[in-house]
Scaffold this motif. Structure first.
Motif, mmCIF file in Angstrom:
data_model
loop_
_atom_site.group_PDB
_atom_site.id
_atom_site.type_symbol
_atom_site.label_atom_id
_atom_site.label_comp_id
_atom_site.label_asym_id
_atom_site.label_seq_id
_atom_site.Cartn_x
_atom_site.Cartn_y
_atom_site.Cartn_z
ATOM 1 N N SER A 146 0.811 -1.214 0.000
ATOM 2 C CA SER A 146 0.000 0.000 0.000
ATOM 3 C C SER A 146 0.850 1.273 0.000
ATOM 4 C CB SER A 146 -0.938 0.006 1.207
ATOM 5 O OG SER A 146 -0.189 0.018 2.399
ATOM 6 N N PHE A 147 2.184 1.127 -0.010
ATOM 7 C CA PHE A 147 3.051 2.299 -0.083
ATOM 8 C C PHE A 147 2.931 2.937 -1.457
ATOM 9 C CE2 PHE A 147 5.367 0.051 3.301
ATOM 10 C CZ PHE A 147 5.532 1.082 4.212
ATOM 11 N N THR A 148 2.929 4.260 -1.494
ATOM 12 C CA THR A 148 3.006 4.953 -2.774
ATOM 13 C C THR A 148 4.473 4.968 -3.205
ATOM 14 O OG1 THR A 148 3.372 7.122 -1.793
ATOM 15 C CG2 THR A 148 1.066 6.444 -2.153
ATOM 16 N N GLN A 149 4.710 5.359 -4.440
ATOM 17 C CA GLN A 149 6.081 5.431 -4.930
ATOM 18 C C GLN A 149 6.888 6.436 -4.097
ATOM 19 O OE1 GLN A 149 6.592 6.930 -8.942
ATOM 20 N NE2 GLN A 149 8.332 5.560 -9.249
ATOM 21 N N ALA A 150 6.282 7.557 -3.751
ATOM 22 C CA ALA A 150 6.969 8.570 -2.948
ATOM 23 C C ALA A 150 7.300 8.052 -1.544
ATOM 24 C CB ALA A 150 6.118 9.831 -2.852
ATOM 25 N N GLN A 151 6.401 7.276 -0.950
ATOM 26 C CA GLN A 151 6.658 6.711 0.376
ATOM 27 C C GLN A 151 7.782 5.679 0.317
ATOM 28 O OE1 GLN A 151 2.624 5.417 1.057
ATOM 29 N NE2 GLN A 151 2.260 7.034 2.562
ATOM 30 N N ALA A 152 7.795 4.854 -0.720
ATOM 31 C CA ALA A 152 8.857 3.861 -0.878
ATOM 32 C C ALA A 152 10.202 4.572 -1.052
ATOM 33 C CB ALA A 152 8.573 2.958 -2.070
ATOM 34 N N ARG A 153 10.219 5.630 -1.850
ATOM 35 C CA ARG A 153 11.444 6.415 -2.043
ATOM 36 C C ARG A 153 11.913 6.999 -0.705
ATOM 37 N NH1 ARG A 153 10.403 8.609 -6.473
ATOM 38 N NH2 ARG A 153 11.974 7.826 -7.702
ATOM 39 N N GLY A 154 10.983 7.485 0.097
ATOM 40 C CA GLY A 154 11.314 8.035 1.410
ATOM 41 C C GLY A 154 11.914 6.994 2.336
ATOM 42 N N ARG A 155 11.368 5.780 2.318
ATOM 43 C CA ARG A 155 11.912 4.697 3.150
ATOM 44 C C ARG A 155 13.353 4.391 2.748
ATOM 45 N NH1 ARG A 155 9.352 3.134 7.728
ATOM 46 N NH2 ARG A 155 10.045 1.014 7.512
ATOM 47 N N LEU A 156 13.602 4.361 1.438
ATOM 48 C CA LEU A 156 14.959 4.081 0.954
ATOM 49 C C LEU A 156 15.927 5.187 1.345
ATOM 50 C CD1 LEU A 156 13.938 2.649 -2.500
ATOM 51 C CD2 LEU A 156 15.156 1.389 -0.704
ATOM 52 N N MET A 157 15.490 6.414 1.236
ATOM 53 C CA MET A 157 16.356 7.531 1.596
ATOM 54 C C MET A 157 16.622 7.556 3.100
ATOM 55 S SD MET A 157 15.025 10.397 -1.070
ATOM 56 C CE MET A 157 16.447 11.474 -0.947
ATOM 57 N N LYS A 158 15.620 7.206 3.892
ATOM 58 C CA LYS A 158 15.788 7.130 5.339
ATOM 59 C C LYS A 158 16.774 6.021 5.712
ATOM 60 C CE LYS A 158 12.892 7.310 9.463
ATOM 61 N NZ LYS A 158 11.532 7.220 9.973
ATOM 62 N N ALA A 159 16.871 4.989 4.871
ATOM 63 C CA ALA A 159 17.793 3.878 5.115
ATOM 64 C C ALA A 159 19.206 4.192 4.617
ATOM 65 C CB ALA A 159 17.275 2.614 4.441
ATOM 66 N N GLY A 160 19.429 5.396 4.072
ATOM 67 C CA GLY A 160 20.773 5.791 3.684
ATOM 68 C C GLY A 160 21.076 5.725 2.201
ATOM 69 N N TYR A 161 20.062 5.493 1.369
ATOM 70 C CA TYR A 161 20.271 5.456 -0.075
ATOM 71 C C TYR A 161 20.013 6.842 -0.653
ATOM 72 C CZ TYR A 161 20.280 0.416 0.430
ATOM 73 O OH TYR A 161 20.589 -0.864 0.807
ATOM 74 N N SER A 162 20.689 7.149 -1.750
ATOM 75 C CA SER A 162 20.483 8.432 -2.418
ATOM 76 C C SER A 162 20.206 8.201 -3.895
ATOM 77 C CB SER A 162 21.714 9.321 -2.245
ATOM 78 O OG SER A 162 22.847 8.725 -2.844
ATOM 79 N N ARG A 163 19.768 9.243 -4.564
ATOM 80 C CA ARG A 163 19.460 9.208 -5.997
ATOM 81 C C ARG A 163 18.646 7.960 -6.365
ATOM 82 N NH1 ARG A 163 25.290 11.043 -8.123
ATOM 83 N NH2 ARG A 163 25.398 8.832 -8.478
ATOM 84 N N VAL A 164 17.551 7.770 -5.646
ATOM 85 C CA VAL A 164 16.658 6.625 -5.876
ATOM 86 C C VAL A 164 15.874 6.877 -7.154
ATOM 87 C CG1 VAL A 164 14.741 5.286 -4.943
ATOM 88 C CG2 VAL A 164 16.456 6.247 -3.397
ATOM 89 N N GLY A 165 15.893 5.921 -8.061
ATOM 90 C CA GLY A 165 15.188 6.112 -9.316
ATOM 91 C C GLY A 165 14.564 4.853 -9.858
ATOM 92 N N ASN A 166 13.695 5.035 -10.847
ATOM 93 C CA ASN A 166 13.054 3.931 -11.573
ATOM 94 C C ASN A 166 12.343 2.943 -10.660
ATOM 95 O OD1 ASN A 166 14.092 5.027 -13.920
ATOM 96 N ND2 ASN A 166 15.934 3.780 -13.824
ATOM 97 N N LEU A 167 11.590 3.434 -9.680
ATOM 98 C CA LEU A 167 10.843 2.532 -8.804
ATOM 99 C C LEU A 167 9.578 2.050 -9.500
ATOM 100 C CD1 LEU A 167 11.014 4.225 -5.294
ATOM 101 C CD2 LEU A 167 12.169 2.158 -6.039
ATOM 102 N N ALA A 168 9.378 0.750 -9.463
ATOM 103 C CA ALA A 168 8.169 0.136 -10.020
ATOM 104 C C ALA A 168 7.829 -1.086 -9.182
ATOM 105 C CB ALA A 168 8.392 -0.267 -11.475
ATOM 106 N N LYS A 169 6.536 -1.355 -9.004
ATOM 107 C CA LYS A 169 6.107 -2.544 -8.253
ATOM 108 C C LYS A 169 6.278 -3.783 -9.107
ATOM 109 C CE LYS A 169 2.488 -0.807 -5.320
ATOM 110 N NZ LYS A 169 1.089 -0.919 -4.971
#
Length: 100
Positions: A48-71
């Motif tokens: 149920s996460f949106t793409q923006a929420q998933a990107r936020g989780r990744l950035m909070k975990a220390g990742y940067s320049r997150v791109g091309n997210l798809a389910k």
């Protein structure tokens, strides 16, 4: 009467020590802290996460320049990101766990 009180006190100590062990050593803690957890295998399920929420989780975990997210078909958000100077494949499962 004294024996009953002594037995009740001993039983309560045993139950309390079990609860403390559960809180500190459990993979599924009693109180969830909300921070993303790194796991090896993502959980399958309806995400149920949106793409923006998933990107936020990744950035909070220390990742940067997150791109091309798809389910994917298992409900896991998949994409590419940078961890330091390395480009890596990443994912976020329906529980909010981060996978690499």
């Amino acid at each position: 009467m004294k024996r009953y009180l002594l037995a009740a006190a001993a039983a309560s100590c045993l139950f309390a020590s079990g609860a403390i062990a559960q809180q500190t050593g459990s993979h599924n803690p009693i109180i969830k802290d909300g921070s993303p957890h790194q796991i090896g295998t993502p959980a399958r399920g309806a995400n149920s996460f949106t793409q923006a929420q998933a990107r936020g989780r990744l950035m909070k975990a220390g990742y940067s320049r997150v791109g091309n997210l798809a389910k994917d078909r298992n409900g896991v958000w998949r994409g590419m990101a940078f961890k330091g100077h390395s480009k890596v494949r990443v994912g976020v499962d329906y529980k909010g766990n981060v996978v690499r």
